[in-house]
Scaffold this motif. Structure first.
Motif, PDB file in Angstrom:
ATOM      1  N   ILE A 146       1.025  -1.481  -0.087  1.00 33.44           N
ATOM      2  CA  ILE A 146      -0.335   0.052   0.426  1.00 33.44           C
ATOM      3  C   ILE A 146       1.231   0.998  -0.553  1.00 33.44           C
ATOM      4  CG2 ILE A 146      -2.453   1.510   1.140  1.00 33.44           C
ATOM      5  CD1 ILE A 146      -2.480  -1.589  -0.285  1.00 33.44           C
ATOM      6  N   SER A 147       0.913   2.507  -0.692  1.00 37.92           N
ATOM      7  CA  SER A 147       2.239   3.255  -1.120  1.00 37.92           C
ATOM      8  C   SER A 147       0.742   4.108  -1.398  1.00 37.92           C
ATOM      9  CB  SER A 147       2.814   2.968  -2.095  1.00 37.92           C
ATOM     10  OG  SER A 147       3.640   3.738  -2.170  1.00 37.92           O
ATOM     11  N   SER A 148       1.037   5.794  -2.169  1.00 37.73           N
ATOM     12  CA  SER A 148       1.015   6.754  -2.406  1.00 37.73           C
ATOM     13  C   SER A 148       1.348   7.140  -3.634  1.00 37.73           C
ATOM     14  CB  SER A 148       1.304   7.620  -1.068  1.00 37.73           C
ATOM     15  OG  SER A 148       0.716   8.762  -2.038  1.00 37.73           O
ATOM     16  N   ALA A 149       0.289   7.975  -4.045  1.00 35.92           N
ATOM     17  CA  ALA A 149       0.706   9.237  -5.482  1.00 35.92           C
ATOM     18  C   ALA A 149       2.093   9.921  -4.419  1.00 35.92           C
ATOM     19  CB  ALA A 149      -0.330   9.496  -5.875  1.00 35.92           C
ATOM     20  N   MET A 150       1.750  10.563  -3.263  1.00 34.73           N
ATOM     21  CA  MET A 150       2.920  11.156  -2.658  1.00 34.73           C
ATOM     22  C   MET A 150       4.163  10.716  -2.760  1.00 34.73           C
ATOM     23  SD  MET A 150       0.649  12.084   0.633  1.00 34.73           S
ATOM     24  CE  MET A 150       2.270  13.691   1.535  1.00 34.73           C
ATOM     25  N   GLY A 151       4.623   9.329  -3.429  1.00 34.95           N
ATOM     26  CA  GLY A 151       5.540   8.462  -3.788  1.00 34.95           C
ATOM     27  C   GLY A 151       6.378   8.691  -5.135  1.00 34.95           C
ATOM     28  N   CYS A 152       5.321   8.963  -5.667  1.00 35.03           N
ATOM     29  CA  CYS A 152       5.505   8.953  -7.277  1.00 35.03           C
ATOM     30  C   CYS A 152       6.174  10.879  -8.113  1.00 35.03           C
ATOM     31  CB  CYS A 152       4.124   9.075  -8.309  1.00 35.03           C
ATOM     32  SG  CYS A 152       3.323   7.813  -7.743  1.00 35.03           S
ATOM     33  N   LEU A 153       7.406  10.151  -8.352  1.00 38.22           N
ATOM     34  CA  LEU A 153       8.684  10.882  -8.684  1.00 38.22           C
ATOM     35  C   LEU A 153       8.029  11.608 -10.222  1.00 38.22           C
ATOM     36  CD1 LEU A 153      11.915   9.209  -8.257  1.00 38.22           C
ATOM     37  CD2 LEU A 153      11.024  10.911  -6.337  1.00 38.22           C
ATOM     38  N   GLY A 154       6.998  11.320 -11.155  1.00 39.81           N
ATOM     39  CA  GLY A 154       6.703  11.447 -12.331  1.00 39.81           C
ATOM     40  C   GLY A 154       5.757  11.852 -12.358  1.00 39.81           C
ATOM     41  N   LEU A 155       4.397  12.814 -10.826  1.00 33.67           N
ATOM     42  CA  LEU A 155       3.687  13.398 -10.439  1.00 33.67           C
ATOM     43  C   LEU A 155       4.389  15.059  -9.522  1.00 33.67           C
ATOM     44  CD1 LEU A 155       1.198  11.043  -9.426  1.00 33.67           C
ATOM     45  CD2 LEU A 155       1.230  12.284 -11.472  1.00 33.67           C
ATOM     46  N   GLU A 156       3.458  15.606  -9.982  1.00 30.05           N
ATOM     47  CA  GLU A 156       3.796  17.407  -9.699  1.00 30.05           C
ATOM     48  C   GLU A 156       3.642  17.075  -7.907  1.00 30.05           C
ATOM     49  OE1 GLU A 156       2.613  21.668  -9.721  1.00 30.05           O
ATOM     50  OE2 GLU A 156       1.459  20.974 -10.855  1.00 30.05           O
ATOM     51  N   GLN A 157       4.435  17.523  -7.294  1.00 26.72           N
ATOM     52  CA  GLN A 157       4.439  17.566  -5.388  1.00 26.72           C
ATOM     53  C   GLN A 157       3.979  18.950  -5.010  1.00 26.72           C
ATOM     54  OE1 GLN A 157       3.992  13.871  -4.266  1.00 26.72           O
ATOM     55  NE2 GLN A 157       4.463  13.277  -6.131  1.00 26.72           N
ATOM     56  N   ARG A 158       3.866  18.550  -4.249  1.00 29.46           N
ATOM     57  CA  ARG A 158       3.617  19.593  -3.264  1.00 29.46           C
ATOM     58  C   ARG A 158       5.523  20.032  -1.740  1.00 29.46           C
ATOM     59  NH1 ARG A 158      -1.236  20.191   0.076  1.00 29.46           N
ATOM     60  NH2 ARG A 158      -0.492  18.299   0.865  1.00 29.46           N
ATOM     61  N   PRO A 159       5.664  20.383  -1.331  1.00 28.85           N
ATOM     62  CA  PRO A 159       6.779  20.167  -0.047  1.00 28.85           C
ATOM     63  C   PRO A 159       6.678  20.552   0.457  1.00 28.85           C
ATOM     64  CG  PRO A 159       6.363  22.736  -1.129  1.00 28.85           C
ATOM     65  CD  PRO A 159       5.463  22.042  -2.326  1.00 28.85           C
ATOM     66  N   ASP A 160       5.973  19.143   0.945  1.00 26.99           N
ATOM     67  CA  ASP A 160       6.016  18.899   2.086  1.00 26.99           C
ATOM     68  C   ASP A 160       5.748  17.152   2.846  1.00 26.99           C
ATOM     69  OD1 ASP A 160       3.928  17.322   1.378  1.00 26.99           O
ATOM     70  OD2 ASP A 160       2.426  19.701   1.898  1.00 26.99           O
ATOM     71  N   SER A 161       5.329  16.838   3.825  1.00 30.33           N
ATOM     72  CA  SER A 161       5.650  15.444   4.817  1.00 30.33           C
ATOM     73  C   SER A 161       6.630  14.558   3.654  1.00 30.33           C
ATOM     74  CB  SER A 161       4.510  14.681   3.944  1.00 30.33           C
ATOM     75  OG  SER A 161       3.882  15.406   4.907  1.00 30.33           O
ATOM     76  N   TYR A 162       7.902  15.336   4.219  1.00 34.56           N
ATOM     77  CA  TYR A 162       9.456  14.620   3.550  1.00 34.56           C
ATOM     78  C   TYR A 162      10.023  13.029   3.761  1.00 34.56           C
ATOM     79  CZ  TYR A 162      11.400  19.256   1.869  1.00 34.56           C
ATOM     80  OH  TYR A 162      11.036  20.104   0.671  1.00 34.56           O
ATOM     81  N   GLY A 163       9.084  12.917   5.322  1.00 36.78           N
ATOM     82  CA  GLY A 163       9.680  11.177   5.668  1.00 36.78           C
ATOM     83  C   GLY A 163       8.676  10.692   4.879  1.00 36.78           C
ATOM     84  N   TYR A 164       7.163  11.196   4.672  1.00 39.74           N
ATOM     85  CA  TYR A 164       6.548   9.866   4.495  1.00 39.74           C
ATOM     86  C   TYR A 164       6.710   9.866   2.621  1.00 39.74           C
ATOM     87  CZ  TYR A 164       1.933   8.563   3.117  1.00 39.74           C
ATOM     88  OH  TYR A 164       0.421   7.582   2.340  1.00 39.74           O
ATOM     89  N   ARG A 165       6.862  11.031   2.247  1.00 35.28           N
ATOM     90  CA  ARG A 165       7.304  10.862   0.670  1.00 35.28           C
ATOM     91  C   ARG A 165       8.219  10.100  -0.036  1.00 35.28           C
ATOM     92  NH1 ARG A 165       3.852  14.481  -2.280  1.00 35.28           N
ATOM     93  NH2 ARG A 165       2.829  15.750  -0.843  1.00 35.28           N
ATOM     94  N   MET A 166       9.048  10.259   0.668  1.00 35.48           N
ATOM     95  CA  MET A 166      10.671   9.657   0.388  1.00 35.48           C
ATOM     96  C   MET A 166      10.645   8.079   0.461  1.00 35.48           C
ATOM     97  SD  MET A 166      13.061  12.799   2.360  1.00 35.48           S
ATOM     98  CE  MET A 166      14.693  11.504   2.176  1.00 35.48           C
TER      99      MET A 166
END
Length: 242
Positions: A146-166
Protein backbone atom coordinates in the motif's frame (compact mmCIF):
# COMPACT_ATOMS: atom_id res chain seq x y z
CA UNK A 1 -19.37 -12.50 -10.15
CA UNK A 2 -15.62 -11.95 -10.40
CA UNK A 3 -13.23 -14.85 -10.60
CA UNK A 4 -11.76 -14.13 -7.16
CA UNK A 5 -15.27 -14.34 -5.65
CA UNK A 6 -15.55 -17.91 -6.94
CA UNK A 7 -12.43 -19.11 -5.09
CA UNK A 8 -13.03 -17.62 -1.65
CA UNK A 9 -12.51 -20.81 0.31
CA UNK A 10 -8.98 -21.18 -1.00
CA UNK A 11 -7.79 -17.73 0.00
CA UNK A 12 -5.51 -16.88 2.90
CA UNK A 13 -4.61 -13.22 3.35
CA UNK A 14 -2.17 -11.61 5.78
CA UNK A 15 -2.65 -7.90 6.48
CA UNK A 16 -0.48 -5.58 8.55
CA UNK A 17 -1.82 -2.49 10.29
CA UNK A 18 -5.20 -4.22 10.51
CA UNK A 19 -6.46 -2.50 13.64
CA UNK A 20 -7.84 0.62 11.93
CA UNK A 21 -8.36 2.48 8.66
CA UNK A 22 -7.69 0.64 5.42
CA UNK A 23 -6.29 -2.42 7.18
CA UNK A 24 -9.38 -2.88 9.31
CA UNK A 25 -11.76 -2.27 6.40
CA UNK A 26 -9.80 -4.72 4.27
CA UNK A 27 -9.96 -7.34 7.03
CA UNK A 28 -13.73 -6.83 7.27
CA UNK A 29 -14.22 -7.22 3.50
CA UNK A 30 -11.97 -10.27 3.20
CA UNK A 31 -13.77 -11.96 6.10
CA UNK A 32 -17.13 -11.18 4.47
CA UNK A 33 -15.87 -12.85 1.28
CA UNK A 34 -15.18 -15.99 3.27
CA UNK A 35 -11.41 -15.72 3.19
CA UNK A 36 -9.13 -16.70 6.07
CA UNK A 37 -7.58 -13.54 7.48
CA UNK A 38 -4.48 -13.16 9.61
CA UNK A 39 -4.72 -9.62 10.89
CA UNK A 40 -1.51 -8.12 12.22
CA UNK A 41 -1.36 -5.15 14.56
CA UNK A 42 1.01 -3.76 17.16
CA UNK A 43 -1.28 -4.05 20.20
CA UNK A 44 -3.97 -6.73 19.74
CA UNK A 45 -5.37 -6.14 23.25
CA UNK A 46 -6.26 -2.54 22.28
CA UNK A 47 -7.69 -3.35 18.83
CA UNK A 48 -11.34 -3.44 19.91
CA UNK A 49 -12.87 -3.19 16.42
CA UNK A 50 -10.61 -5.95 15.17
CA UNK A 51 -11.49 -8.09 18.19
CA UNK A 52 -15.19 -7.70 17.38
CA UNK A 53 -14.49 -8.83 13.83
CA UNK A 54 -12.59 -11.87 15.07
CA UNK A 55 -15.45 -12.78 17.41
CA UNK A 56 -17.92 -12.53 14.53
CA UNK A 57 -15.71 -14.69 12.28
CA UNK A 58 -14.16 -16.88 14.94
CA UNK A 59 -13.17 -19.62 12.50
CA UNK A 60 -11.58 -17.41 9.86
CA UNK A 61 -10.06 -14.29 11.45
CA UNK A 62 -6.98 -14.51 13.66
CA UNK A 63 -5.38 -11.47 15.29
CA UNK A 64 -1.61 -11.77 15.58
CA UNK A 65 0.79 -9.25 17.09
CA UNK A 66 2.98 -7.57 14.49
CA UNK A 67 5.03 -4.53 15.46
CA UNK A 68 6.51 -3.48 12.14
CA UNK A 69 9.21 -1.47 13.94
CA UNK A 70 10.60 -4.73 15.32
CA UNK A 71 12.27 -7.28 13.02
CA UNK A 72 11.81 -9.94 15.70
CA UNK A 73 8.07 -9.24 15.78
CA UNK A 74 7.89 -9.39 11.97
CA UNK A 75 9.67 -12.76 11.98
CA UNK A 76 7.32 -14.10 14.66
CA UNK A 77 4.27 -12.88 12.74
CA UNK A 78 5.48 -14.58 9.57
CA UNK A 79 6.09 -17.81 11.47
CA UNK A 80 2.48 -17.81 12.68
CA UNK A 81 1.24 -17.20 9.14
CA UNK A 82 3.30 -20.17 7.96
CA UNK A 83 1.75 -22.38 10.64
CA UNK A 84 -1.77 -21.41 9.57
CA UNK A 85 -1.36 -22.88 6.08
CA UNK A 86 1.54 -23.92 3.84
CA UNK A 87 0.61 -21.35 1.20
CA UNK A 88 -0.31 -17.66 1.31
CA UNK A 89 -2.47 -16.17 -1.43
CA UNK A 90 -2.23 -12.48 -0.58
CA UNK A 91 0.16 -10.40 1.52
CA UNK A 92 -0.98 -6.84 2.15
CA UNK A 93 1.81 -4.61 3.45
CA UNK A 94 -0.56 -1.95 4.74
CA UNK A 95 0.92 -0.59 7.99
CA UNK A 96 1.90 3.03 7.46
CA UNK A 97 3.38 6.00 9.28
CA UNK A 98 2.84 9.72 8.66
CA UNK A 99 4.08 12.43 11.02
CA UNK A 100 2.11 15.60 10.38
CA UNK A 101 4.39 17.68 12.62
CA UNK A 102 7.23 17.90 10.04
CA UNK A 103 5.61 19.29 6.89
CA UNK A 104 8.54 21.46 5.78
CA UNK A 105 12.29 20.92 5.63
CA UNK A 106 12.88 23.19 8.63
CA UNK A 107 10.55 20.95 10.66
CA UNK A 108 12.06 17.62 9.58
CA UNK A 109 13.20 15.44 12.47
CA UNK A 110 15.61 12.55 12.13
CA UNK A 111 13.54 10.21 14.28
CA UNK A 112 10.38 10.92 12.27
CA UNK A 113 12.01 10.35 8.88
CA UNK A 114 13.74 7.21 10.14
CA UNK A 115 10.47 5.84 11.50
CA UNK A 116 8.74 6.53 8.18
CA UNK A 117 11.37 4.51 6.33
CA UNK A 118 11.23 1.68 8.88
CA UNK A 119 7.43 1.35 8.74
CA UNK A 120 6.68 2.27 5.14
CA UNK A 121 9.63 0.69 3.30
CA UNK A 122 11.78 -1.60 5.43
CA UNK A 123 8.96 -3.53 7.15
CA UNK A 124 7.36 -4.61 3.82
CA UNK A 125 10.76 -5.81 2.63
CA UNK A 126 11.39 -7.83 5.80
CA UNK A 127 7.91 -9.36 5.96
CA UNK A 128 7.96 -10.27 2.28
CA UNK A 129 11.35 -11.91 2.74
CA UNK A 130 10.01 -14.02 5.59
CA UNK A 131 6.82 -15.08 3.79
CA UNK A 132 8.27 -15.71 0.34
CA UNK A 133 8.22 -19.53 0.72
CA UNK A 134 4.48 -19.46 1.50
CA UNK A 135 3.82 -17.05 -1.39
CA UNK A 136 5.74 -19.28 -3.77
CA UNK A 137 3.67 -22.27 -2.64
CA UNK A 138 0.35 -20.77 -3.78
CA UNK A 139 -0.87 -21.37 -7.36
CA UNK A 140 -0.92 -17.60 -7.96
CA UNK A 141 -0.14 -15.21 -5.14
CA UNK A 142 -0.04 -11.45 -4.77
CA UNK A 143 2.07 -9.02 -2.78
CA UNK A 144 0.24 -5.72 -2.34
CA UNK A 145 2.33 -2.82 -1.05
CA UNK A 146 0.00 0.00 0.00
CA UNK A 147 1.82 3.03 -1.34
CA UNK A 148 0.80 6.56 -2.27
CA UNK A 149 0.84 8.96 -5.18
CA UNK A 150 2.83 11.15 -2.78
CA UNK A 151 5.79 8.86 -3.52
CA UNK A 152 5.55 9.07 -7.32
CA UNK A 153 8.44 11.07 -8.75
CA UNK A 154 6.60 11.44 -12.06
CA UNK A 155 3.75 13.41 -10.50
CA UNK A 156 3.83 17.02 -9.36
CA UNK A 157 4.47 17.06 -5.62
CA UNK A 158 4.02 19.64 -2.90
CA UNK A 159 7.05 20.51 -0.72
CA UNK A 160 5.87 18.82 2.46
CA UNK A 161 5.85 15.50 4.38
CA UNK A 162 9.44 14.69 3.46
CA UNK A 163 9.73 11.46 5.42
CA UNK A 164 6.42 10.07 4.17
CA UNK A 165 7.03 10.96 0.51
CA UNK A 166 10.61 9.65 0.52
CA UNK A 167 9.64 6.39 2.22
CA UNK A 168 6.76 5.75 -0.20
CA UNK A 169 9.12 6.38 -3.12
CA UNK A 170 11.40 3.75 -1.56
CA UNK A 171 8.44 1.36 -1.28
CA UNK A 172 7.70 1.89 -4.97
CA UNK A 173 11.34 1.05 -5.78
CA UNK A 174 11.09 -2.09 -3.66
CA UNK A 175 8.01 -3.08 -5.67
CA UNK A 176 9.83 -2.63 -8.97
CA UNK A 177 12.91 -4.55 -7.80
CA UNK A 178 10.89 -7.38 -6.30
CA UNK A 179 8.71 -7.76 -9.39
CA UNK A 180 11.86 -8.05 -11.49
CA UNK A 181 13.34 -10.68 -9.18
CA UNK A 182 10.10 -12.67 -9.17
CA UNK A 183 9.33 -12.25 -12.88
CA UNK A 184 9.56 -15.97 -13.59
CA UNK A 185 7.47 -17.00 -10.56
CA UNK A 186 3.76 -17.26 -9.79
CA UNK A 187 3.82 -14.03 -7.74
CA UNK A 188 2.38 -10.67 -8.82
CA UNK A 189 3.77 -7.63 -7.00
CA UNK A 190 1.90 -4.32 -6.93
CA UNK A 191 2.28 -0.90 -5.36
CA UNK A 192 -1.25 0.36 -4.75
CA UNK A 193 -2.46 3.91 -4.27
CA UNK A 194 -5.75 3.90 -2.33
CA UNK A 195 -6.55 7.51 -3.12
CA UNK A 196 -7.11 10.17 -0.49
CA UNK A 197 -9.24 8.17 1.92
CA UNK A 198 -11.40 9.14 4.90
CA UNK A 199 -9.30 7.44 7.61
CA UNK A 200 -7.42 8.60 10.69
CA UNK A 201 -4.45 9.26 8.43
CA UNK A 202 -6.40 10.75 5.52
CA UNK A 203 -8.71 12.95 7.59
CA UNK A 204 -12.40 13.75 7.35
CA UNK A 205 -12.15 15.99 4.27
CA UNK A 206 -10.74 13.20 2.11
CA UNK A 207 -13.00 12.50 -0.90
CA UNK A 208 -12.75 8.68 -1.03
CA UNK A 209 -14.75 6.51 1.35
CA UNK A 210 -12.75 3.69 2.88
CA UNK A 211 -15.19 1.00 1.70
CA UNK A 212 -14.87 2.20 -1.91
CA UNK A 213 -11.09 2.30 -1.67
CA UNK A 214 -10.89 -1.20 -0.22
CA UNK A 215 -13.27 -2.66 -2.80
CA UNK A 216 -11.18 -1.16 -5.58
CA UNK A 217 -7.88 -2.20 -4.04
CA UNK A 218 -8.95 -5.81 -3.65
CA UNK A 219 -10.23 -5.85 -7.22
CA UNK A 220 -6.84 -4.62 -8.48
CA UNK A 221 -4.96 -7.09 -6.28
CA UNK A 222 -6.88 -10.18 -7.28
CA UNK A 223 -7.34 -9.50 -11.00
CA UNK A 224 -3.84 -8.23 -11.82
CA UNK A 225 -1.81 -10.48 -14.09
CA UNK A 226 1.95 -10.68 -14.48
CA UNK A 227 1.81 -7.88 -17.02
CA UNK A 228 0.99 -5.44 -14.23
CA UNK A 229 3.56 -6.78 -11.79
CA UNK A 230 5.88 -4.01 -10.61
CA UNK A 231 3.46 -1.20 -11.48
CA UNK A 232 1.87 1.47 -9.32
CA UNK A 233 -1.91 1.10 -9.59
CA UNK A 234 -4.61 3.40 -8.23
CA UNK A 235 -7.62 1.80 -6.54
CA UNK A 236 -9.71 2.39 -9.66
CA UNK A 237 -7.22 0.65 -11.94
CA UNK A 238 -5.38 3.68 -13.33
CA UNK A 239 -1.63 3.17 -13.71
CA UNK A 240 0.52 5.85 -12.06
CA UNK A 241 4.03 6.93 -13.06
CA UNK A 242 6.97 5.93 -10.92
Amino acid sequence: MHKHDQENEQKLVAITGANRGLGLAMSVRCAALGWSVIAGCRRPSEATDLQRLAQKHIASVDIVECDVLSEASIVQFAAKVAVARPHLDLLVNNAGYLDRSDPRLDDAKSVSVTTAFQVNALAPLLLTRELLPQLRAAPMSRIANISSAMGCLGLEQRPDSYGYRMSKAALNMFTVNLASELASTNIVVLALHPGWVKTDMGGTVAPVHVEDAVAGLLEQMMTADKGRSGRIVRYDGMLLPY
